[in-house]
Structures are given as structure tokens and as C-alpha cells.
Design a protein around this motif. Structure first.
Motif, mmCIF file in Angstrom:
data_model
loop_
_atom_site.group_PDB
_atom_site.id
_atom_site.type_symbol
_atom_site.label_atom_id
_atom_site.label_comp_id
_atom_site.label_asym_id
_atom_site.label_seq_id
_atom_site.Cartn_x
_atom_site.Cartn_y
_atom_site.Cartn_z
ATOM 1 N N ASN A 94 34.177 44.462 23.450
ATOM 2 C CA ASN A 94 34.854 44.217 24.732
ATOM 3 C C ASN A 94 36.163 44.999 24.806
ATOM 4 N N LYS A 130 28.113 52.469 31.319
ATOM 5 C CA LYS A 130 27.749 51.928 32.639
ATOM 6 C C LYS A 130 27.111 50.542 32.519
ATOM 7 N N HIS A 131 26.361 50.332 31.445
ATOM 8 C CA HIS A 131 25.653 49.052 31.294
ATOM 9 C C HIS A 131 25.676 48.643 29.822
ATOM 10 N N THR A 179 21.669 41.999 35.715
ATOM 11 C CA THR A 179 22.813 41.508 34.930
ATOM 12 C C THR A 179 22.691 39.996 34.711
ATOM 13 N N GLU A 192 36.203 40.297 31.516
ATOM 14 C CA GLU A 192 35.617 41.057 32.617
ATOM 15 C C GLU A 192 35.744 42.558 32.376
ATOM 16 N N THR A 193 34.651 43.249 32.573
ATOM 17 C CA THR A 193 34.642 44.719 32.426
ATOM 18 C C THR A 193 34.238 45.303 33.775
ATOM 19 N N PRO A 194 35.221 45.601 34.635
ATOM 20 C CA PRO A 194 34.950 45.965 36.028
ATOM 21 C C PRO A 194 34.004 47.148 36.192
ATOM 22 N N ASN A 195 33.996 48.073 35.227
ATOM 23 C CA ASN A 195 33.176 49.276 35.389
ATOM 24 C C ASN A 195 31.930 49.283 34.518
ATOM 25 N N THR A 196 31.653 48.140 33.900
ATOM 26 C CA THR A 196 30.487 48.057 33.009
ATOM 27 C C THR A 196 29.656 46.821 33.352
ATOM 28 N N LEU A 197 28.392 47.030 33.707
ATOM 29 C CA LEU A 197 27.482 45.903 33.952
ATOM 30 C C LEU A 197 27.191 45.206 32.621
ATOM 31 N N LYS A 198 26.969 43.888 32.681
ATOM 32 C CA LYS A 198 26.714 43.134 31.443
ATOM 33 C C LYS A 198 25.454 42.280 31.551
ATOM 34 N N LEU A 208 37.015 48.160 27.384
ATOM 35 C CA LEU A 208 38.188 48.122 28.281
ATOM 36 C C LEU A 208 39.129 49.302 28.046
#
Length: 302
Positions: free
Chosen positions: A97, A108-109, A219, A154-160, A101
Motif C-alpha cells: 500500500n 492500474k489494478h 473490484t 485508499e489508492t485513488p489511481n489503483t483499482l483494488k 501510494l
């Protein structure tokens, strides 16, 4: 697809994914406790899954990150092992994580391992991602802590996506190898009372499901299991048939306790009823190649 990173990708599932994705990505990087080297076009980079040491730079511009890190649960649940099972999952997830960040161009994912053991013991109800009931014991609490460590940052630019994977049946690894060995020496009968459900998935469907999740950008939490959980007694019967062994001595709980002590594992791995179904995969249109255990055995055992 450009770059795939698999954290802790040298084990059975890592190799299943590497074989599946090797022609689909330009670059594959495996984070490993072993030495940094490049073998057959795959780059291995050393990490300890707890601290930064240069490996984190590999995450820049990655398309996909898959984290498989975590001490195997196939051991005795001593105090020391329990601590290691928990920490190996939490610490690797936390450091990833942080690494994500810190990236200017993060993956991306990100797909993180979890487990279908997160649901309670169930003989009565099929557990899906929406209505499944979470239980309360050591293994379940590990799974909950693991998913919490994953999702709470939270990772705004990475789907989880958390992969609640069941028993993956493979030709060269996973649970099928010891079960096949037991069956071949005559101990392929039911384990315990045999009523408990086994949620399973063929290795090819496992890899295809991972690919599908990436393609559809699914996700949240997702059960990686075949659509048909099967009772232990039927599973063992079909396994004996597939390997052509005429009988199987059943193992009651008493003998399982003794046996598991000698092979340094826990009876929970075979006695817990995992009655889990892949609701979200099916709703998203995923098609399983091996829905039927007989077909799976035919493919894997011949």
C-alpha cells in the motif's frame, strides 16, 4: 498489457499465473525472498515483504500488481506459526500500500490474495460475496485483518480486488498432490464424517478468472471458486475413481488428529465445510471451463 508484478510469485499459484500470462505481458517481475536475477525472460527482484529496499521502484508504470504473499497455513497452529501467518499477510499488504501510494504512475489494478475460508463453517447455506456469513475463529480473523489492511488505505489511481480463493487443484502443486498420494496408498476414504463441503477450482479456471477480473476491471471482494461445492465423501470417491483405486479407508476425526500431528498440519484444512459459490464471477459473465469435478480430475490426473 505492459508490465505484471507478482509479489511472492515463486510458489504454486505464482507459477500458474506466470504460465498463463507470460505471452500476455511485455514484462513480468516477481518479488521474491530469493536472489535478484533474470531467468527465461522473467525478472526476479529480492524483497523481504516488510521494508523498502529498491524493489518498490518496479511498481512504477506497472499495469497489474498481484500479491500472493503469506506463510502457508499448512502447518501446526502454534503460537509462533499463528503470529507468522497473520504478520506475513498484513505486513506485505501494508508495505505494498505504501509503495503504491509513493508511485508517480502506480499500478492500474492491484489484486490481493484473500481466502474463501473467511466464511463460516456451513453445511446449510451457500456463501456468496453478498449474503455470505463471516464466522469467528483464527483463520477467519486472519482473513478479515488481511482484507482490512488491503482496503483501508485508499489508492485513488489503483483499482483494488481481493481474491477469496478456495482450494486450487493443479497438476504440479496445491492440495491435489497430497490427496492423490493418500488415495493411492488406500487412505482415500472420507475425512471426518464426510459431510463437509469442499469449494475448489481448477488451476486453469483460477488463472482465467484472474485474467477476466483484470479485463472487466472488477473490484471489491470476489470468490474464486467453481460453481459447485462438493461434499468431502463425494470428492474422495470421485478422486479414487479417477486414479483407479478400488477402495479408500475413511479417516475419522481421531485418526486425522493423530495424522495431522505427525505431518505437522491442522485438521481444519480438511474438516471445515467451505460451502462457497462464485456469484460475482457468474454475474459478470465469466464462463468456467471445469465446473464438474469429474472433468477437472480427468484433465489433471491423466
Amino acid at each position: 498489457m505492459e508490465k505484471l508484478i507478482i509479489a511472492a510469485g515463486t510458489g504454486f499459484l505464482g507459477q500458474v499465473l506466470v504460465n498463463h500470462f507470460k505471452d500476455k505481458f511485455e514484462e513480468i517481475v516477481i518479488l521474491t525472498r530469493g536472489k535478484s536475477q533474470t531467468v527465461n525472460g522473467i525478472k526476479y527482484v529480492n524483497w523481504n515483504a516488510r521494508t523498502f529496499s529498491g524493489w518498490e521502484k518496479e511498481l512504477e508504470n506497472a499495469t497489474v500488481l498481484i500479491n500472493l504473499a503469506g506463510k502457508s497455513v499448512d502447518c501446526r497452529y502454534t503460537k509462533k506459526n499463528k503470529k507468522e501467518i497473520l504478520l506475513s499477510r498484513i505486513e506485505s499488504t501494508k508495505i505494498l500500500n505504501k509503495a503504491v501510494l509513493n508511485c508517480e504512475n502506480p499500478p492500474k489494478h492491484w489484486l490481493n490474495s484473500s481466502t474463501s475460508t473467511i466464511y463460516r463453517f456451513s453445511l446449510d447455506k451457500q456463501m456468496d460475496e453478498v449474503d455470505g456469513e463471516i464466522g469467528n475463529d483464527f483463520s477467519i480473523n486472519v482473513a478479515l485483518s488481511w482484507e482490512k489492511a488491503f482496503f483501508k488505505i485508499e489508492t485513488p489511481n489503483t483499482l483494488k480486488t481481493a481474491l477469496r480463493t478456495s482450494i486450487v487443484l493443479g497438476k504440479n502443486g496445491g492440495a491435489l498432490i497430497p490427496l492423490k498420494t493418500l488415495a493411492k496408498i488406500g487412505f482415500g476414504g472420507k475425512q471426518g464424517n464426510g459431510n463437509q463441503f469442499i469449494s475448489w477450482i481448477h488451476e486453469e479456471d483460477f488463472a482465467n478468472a484472474v485474467g477476466y477480473i483484470l479485463q472487466k476491471e472488477i473490484t471489491g471482494v470476489i470468490n474464486i471458486v467453481s460453481p459447485e461445492p462438493i461434499r468431502n465423501v463425494v470428492f474422495m470417491q470421485k478422486l479414487r475413481k479417477a486414479i483407479g483405486f478400488p477402495f479408500g479407508i475413511p479417516m475419522n476425526q481421531f485418526f486425522l488428529e493423530i495424522g495431522s500431528f505427525f505431518i505437522r498440519t491442522e485438521t481444519e484444512l480438511v474438516l471445515k465445510s467451505r460451502n462457497v459459490v462464485p456469484k460475482r464471477l457468474l454475474e459478470n459473465g465469466f464462463r468456467f471451463k471445469f465446473e464438474d469435478i469429474d472433468e477437472a480430475f480427468r484433465d489433471l490426473l491423466h
